[in-house]
Design a protein around this motif. Sequence first.
Motif, PDB file in Angstrom:
ATOM      1  N   GLY A 114       0.790  -1.275   0.098  1.00  0.00           N
ATOM      2  CA  GLY A 114      -0.169   0.118   0.108  1.00  0.00           C
ATOM      3  C   GLY A 114       0.820   1.221   0.078  1.00  0.00           C
ATOM      4  N   TYR A 115       0.638   2.245  -0.800  1.00  0.00           N
ATOM      5  CA  TYR A 115       1.029   3.475  -0.693  1.00  0.00           C
ATOM      6  C   TYR A 115       0.056   4.450  -0.247  1.00  0.00           C
ATOM      7  N   ARG A 116       0.554   5.446   0.712  1.00  0.00           N
ATOM      8  CA  ARG A 116      -0.283   6.637   1.232  1.00  0.00           C
ATOM      9  C   ARG A 116      -0.178   7.748   0.162  1.00  0.00           C
ATOM     10  N   MET A 117      -1.089   8.209  -0.407  1.00  0.00           N
ATOM     11  CA  MET A 117      -1.012   9.135  -1.372  1.00  0.00           C
ATOM     12  C   MET A 117      -2.339   9.999  -1.134  1.00  0.00           C
ATOM     13  N   ILE A 118      -2.264  11.358  -2.008  1.00  0.00           N
ATOM     14  CA  ILE A 118      -3.451  12.274  -1.988  1.00  0.00           C
ATOM     15  C   ILE A 118      -4.118  11.664  -3.179  1.00  0.00           C
ATOM     16  N   TYR A 119      -5.801  11.646  -2.872  1.00  0.00           N
ATOM     17  CA  TYR A 119      -6.475  11.367  -4.058  1.00  0.00           C
ATOM     18  C   TYR A 119      -7.867  11.946  -3.573  1.00  0.00           C
ATOM     19  N   HIS A 120      -8.756  12.348  -4.578  1.00  0.00           N
ATOM     20  CA  HIS A 120     -10.053  12.665  -4.468  1.00  0.00           C
ATOM     21  C   HIS A 120     -11.021  12.205  -5.051  1.00  0.00           C
ATOM     22  N   GLY A 121     -11.747  11.134  -4.297  1.00  0.00           N
ATOM     23  CA  GLY A 121     -12.842  10.200  -4.811  1.00  0.00           C
ATOM     24  C   GLY A 121     -12.613   9.323  -5.906  1.00  0.00           C
ATOM     25  N   LEU A 122     -13.741   8.913  -6.211  1.00  0.00           N
ATOM     26  CA  LEU A 122     -13.874   7.754  -7.536  1.00  0.00           C
ATOM     27  C   LEU A 122     -12.876   8.176  -8.784  1.00  0.00           C
ATOM     28  N   GLU A 123     -12.989   9.326  -9.230  1.00  0.00           N
ATOM     29  CA  GLU A 123     -12.070   9.751 -10.498  1.00  0.00           C
ATOM     30  C   GLU A 123     -10.809   9.471 -10.177  1.00  0.00           C
ATOM     31  N   ASP A 124     -10.054   9.739  -9.172  1.00  0.00           N
ATOM     32  CA  ASP A 124      -8.752   9.242  -8.971  1.00  0.00           C
ATOM     33  C   ASP A 124      -8.516   8.056  -8.844  1.00  0.00           C
ATOM     34  N   ILE A 125      -9.397   7.240  -8.039  1.00  0.00           N
ATOM     35  CA  ILE A 125      -9.194   5.778  -7.671  1.00  0.00           C
ATOM     36  C   ILE A 125      -9.205   5.090  -9.211  1.00  0.00           C
ATOM     37  N   LYS A 126      -9.871   5.537 -10.204  1.00  0.00           N
ATOM     38  CA  LYS A 126     -10.079   5.048 -11.509  1.00  0.00           C
ATOM     39  C   LYS A 126      -8.555   4.918 -12.332  1.00  0.00           C
ATOM     40  N   LYS A 127      -7.758   6.139 -11.948  1.00  0.00           N
ATOM     41  CA  LYS A 127      -6.562   6.401 -12.661  1.00  0.00           C
ATOM     42  C   LYS A 127      -5.593   5.199 -12.272  1.00  0.00           C
ATOM     43  N   PHE A 128      -5.803   4.601 -11.019  1.00  0.00           N
ATOM     44  CA  PHE A 128      -4.994   3.564 -10.581  1.00  0.00           C
ATOM     45  C   PHE A 128      -5.746   2.095 -10.825  1.00  0.00           C
ATOM     46  N   VAL A 129      -7.060   2.183 -10.644  1.00  0.00           N
ATOM     47  CA  VAL A 129      -8.035   0.750 -10.812  1.00  0.00           C
ATOM     48  C   VAL A 129      -8.807   0.936 -11.998  1.00  0.00           C
ATOM     49  N   PRO A 130      -8.578   1.106 -13.195  1.00  0.00           N
ATOM     50  CA  PRO A 130      -9.177   1.622 -14.371  1.00  0.00           C
ATOM     51  C   PRO A 130     -10.584   0.470 -14.402  1.00  0.00           C
ATOM     52  N   ARG A 142       0.848  -2.766 -10.829  1.00  0.00           N
ATOM     53  CA  ARG A 142      -0.897  -2.853 -11.067  1.00  0.00           C
ATOM     54  C   ARG A 142      -1.527  -2.814  -9.701  1.00  0.00           C
ATOM     55  N   PHE A 143      -2.674  -2.358  -9.464  1.00  0.00           N
ATOM     56  CA  PHE A 143      -3.344  -1.834  -8.270  1.00  0.00           C
ATOM     57  C   PHE A 143      -4.730  -2.391  -8.213  1.00  0.00           C
ATOM     58  N   VAL A 144      -5.129  -2.777  -7.113  1.00  0.00           N
ATOM     59  CA  VAL A 144      -6.502  -2.992  -6.798  1.00  0.00           C
ATOM     60  C   VAL A 144      -6.886  -2.256  -5.598  1.00  0.00           C
ATOM     61  N   LEU A 145      -8.337  -2.500  -5.190  1.00  0.00           N
ATOM     62  CA  LEU A 145      -8.707  -1.669  -4.148  1.00  0.00           C
ATOM     63  C   LEU A 145      -8.407  -2.688  -2.942  1.00  0.00           C
ATOM     64  N   LYS A 146      -8.279  -2.093  -1.867  1.00  0.00           N
ATOM     65  CA  LYS A 146      -7.681  -2.554  -0.533  1.00  0.00           C
ATOM     66  C   LYS A 146      -8.821  -2.898   0.333  1.00  0.00           C
ATOM     67  N   TYR A 147      -9.723  -3.788  -0.130  1.00  0.00           N
ATOM     68  CA  TYR A 147     -10.570  -4.088   0.863  1.00  0.00           C
ATOM     69  C   TYR A 147     -10.327  -4.821   1.869  1.00  0.00           C
ATOM     70  N   GLY A 148     -11.105  -4.750   3.045  1.00  0.00           N
ATOM     71  CA  GLY A 148     -10.674  -5.441   4.288  1.00  0.00           C
ATOM     72  C   GLY A 148     -10.329  -4.459   5.172  1.00  0.00           C
ATOM     73  N   SER A 149      -8.988  -4.423   5.570  1.00  0.00           N
ATOM     74  CA  SER A 149      -8.364  -3.563   6.606  1.00  0.00           C
ATOM     75  C   SER A 149      -8.494  -2.078   6.236  1.00  0.00           C
ATOM     76  N   ALA A 150      -8.603  -1.908   5.139  1.00  0.00           N
ATOM     77  CA  ALA A 150      -8.792  -0.355   4.780  1.00  0.00           C
ATOM     78  C   ALA A 150     -10.109   0.141   4.499  1.00  0.00           C
ATOM     79  N   ALA A 151     -11.050  -0.819   4.250  1.00  0.00           N
ATOM     80  CA  ALA A 151     -12.434  -0.770   4.157  1.00  0.00           C
ATOM     81  C   ALA A 151     -13.278  -1.699   4.587  1.00  0.00           C
ATOM     82  N   TYR A 152     -13.952  -1.742   5.558  1.00  0.00           N
ATOM     83  CA  TYR A 152     -14.853  -2.992   6.214  1.00  0.00           C
ATOM     84  C   TYR A 152     -16.098  -3.127   5.400  1.00  0.00           C
ATOM     85  N   LYS A 153     -16.572  -4.236   5.146  1.00  0.00           N
ATOM     86  CA  LYS A 153     -18.145  -4.087   4.823  1.00  0.00           C
ATOM     87  C   LYS A 153     -19.113  -4.007   5.872  1.00  0.00           C
TER      88      LYS A 153
END
Length: 496
Positions: A49-65, A122-133
């Motif tokens: 995991g890399y801690r970085m600045i991002y603003h919502g879904l549009e930025d996330i899509k740049k890493f996980v298209p 390549r990157f994926v979403l960090k579900y689990g410890s960074a976002a619980y259901k």
Amino acid sequence: MNYDVIVVGAGNAALCAALSAQEQGAKVLVLERAPYEQRGGNSAFTGGGYRMIYHGLEDIKKFVPDLTEEQIATTDFGEYSASQYFDDLGRITQYRIDPDLAEVLVHRSTDTVQWIRQKGVRFVLKYGSAAYKHEGRYKFFTGAPVIAVGGGRGIIDAQFKAAERQGIDVRYKARARSLICGRNGIEGVRATIEGQAQELRARAVVLACGGFEANREWRTRYLGPGWDLAKVRGTRYNTGDGIQMALDVGAQPYGNWSGAHACEWDLNAPEFGDINIGDGYSKHSYTLGIVINNNGLRFLDEGADIKNYTYAKYGRLILEQPGQTAWQIFDSKVAQLLHSSYRIRQVTKVSADSIEDLIGKMEGVNKAQALTTIREYNAAVRKDVPFNPNEKDGRSTSKLAVPKSNWAGTINTPPFVAYAVTCGITFTFGGVKITPAAQVVDTEEQPIPGLYAAGEMVGGIFYFNYPGSTGLMNGAVFGRVAGQNAGRYAHRPQGS
Ligand SMILES: Cc1cc2nc3c(=O)[nH]c(=O)nc-3n(C[C@H](O)[C@H](O)[C@H](O)COP(=O)(O)OP(=O)(O)OC[C@H]3O[C@@H](n4cnc5c(N)ncnc54)[C@H](O)[C@@H]3O)c2cc1C
């Protein structure tokens, strides 16, 4: 062979340095102390995991298209602004972080992760410890919502592939020993390569060869008594060589030399990390339960903050407990939320259908006190506040000497389980001083010509504690900057 730039080390910081120096047209050599199979340093052990600045879904899509419709519909991606990043770095380091280095770290974060992606990670979403259901939805809350495919190993393999594509030479079992100084400043490295002493010439050197966490003697000397007993979470090769080499040519020691990142780690883990298990010995889900020592007493606030802001300082507290041991206790209400590292085969745990039986199985624990502690804790839980694992929920205990400030749940639903942990050291905080351009400076703040450094061996970033996922980001940002400037320096007109 003459090189423009020699990079010492082959973790994330070093490989970013090598790739970026080559982009400047430099002929680059990487010296890796480890053999091929163990290449990649601590970086290969990470979750990725890399801690970085991002603003919502549009930025996330740049890493996980390739996000699915369902992921988009069920996830609150949140955001992490520059000011949140600065606030976290300031608060966590008690405002000791070097502000000039912090500026570079924060403002170059997102762009550097993009650059790493272009190199093939390549990157994926960090579900689990960074976002619980929770109640059907995920909510990211850590500042590090994406994770590299394949974790740290995935990052390192992709970076080595990129290095190969870019024509970068790599030597394994190549231990740098000292720096060669000449009329122009640093002019190369003395190394032992496969047992042979060699002098390797270059116009610039980037040191990115880790801290001193794997050096028992330095740990005891600088971190203090007891640190000889900590287990090393990652590579055995980071013994402070690069720091020593730089100090020997006059570099300024900088940062928190008595500080280290250390966390809760399986009691029976090996002395050094096992690359096949990676980060699996970590036990970071303590926010969901309670932690007691062998005297049967709680000694830390498991819910003081989200795990990313407490885990790196709690290893030190475990080291101070009798037998350097503690027990994390959970009941079945939170079992499905425990991180996957709790389900590896190599885990030290006991389980039972009653608290009394559980405590009976916890070897070395004061049983009467442990029972009293759990009863008092259960009675103190504020049941009127709803539990929410995705934010600091304020569900706390009342009137306990050691409070639990968030996520306090009663431990009353069988089966019960206890995991035995000790202190695992990750990396050390002290190192050498660099400028924002990653030049190593001497004790009079003057850059040492031709010498650059990045990653764990740089001081001035982390003090006392650490915000999760900043180690890789720090290594990548300053590795890239170091490589770029070393490459440019190597190609400067002669005599300038
Ligand atoms: C189990 C674990 C999990 C982690 N999880 C995360 C995470 O998810 N996110 C995060 O940001 N950070 C994480 N970290 C921290 C992270 O690993 C470090 O902060 C970061 O990877 C350090 O990078 P580096 O390149 O400076 O050092 P390293 O990756 O350790 O690289 C140092 C390199 O130098 C080499 N070397 C040492 N001495 C010499 C010498 N004399 N000559 C030549 N080569 C030498 C080593 O062999 C190695 O290749 C984790 C660490 C561990 C151990």
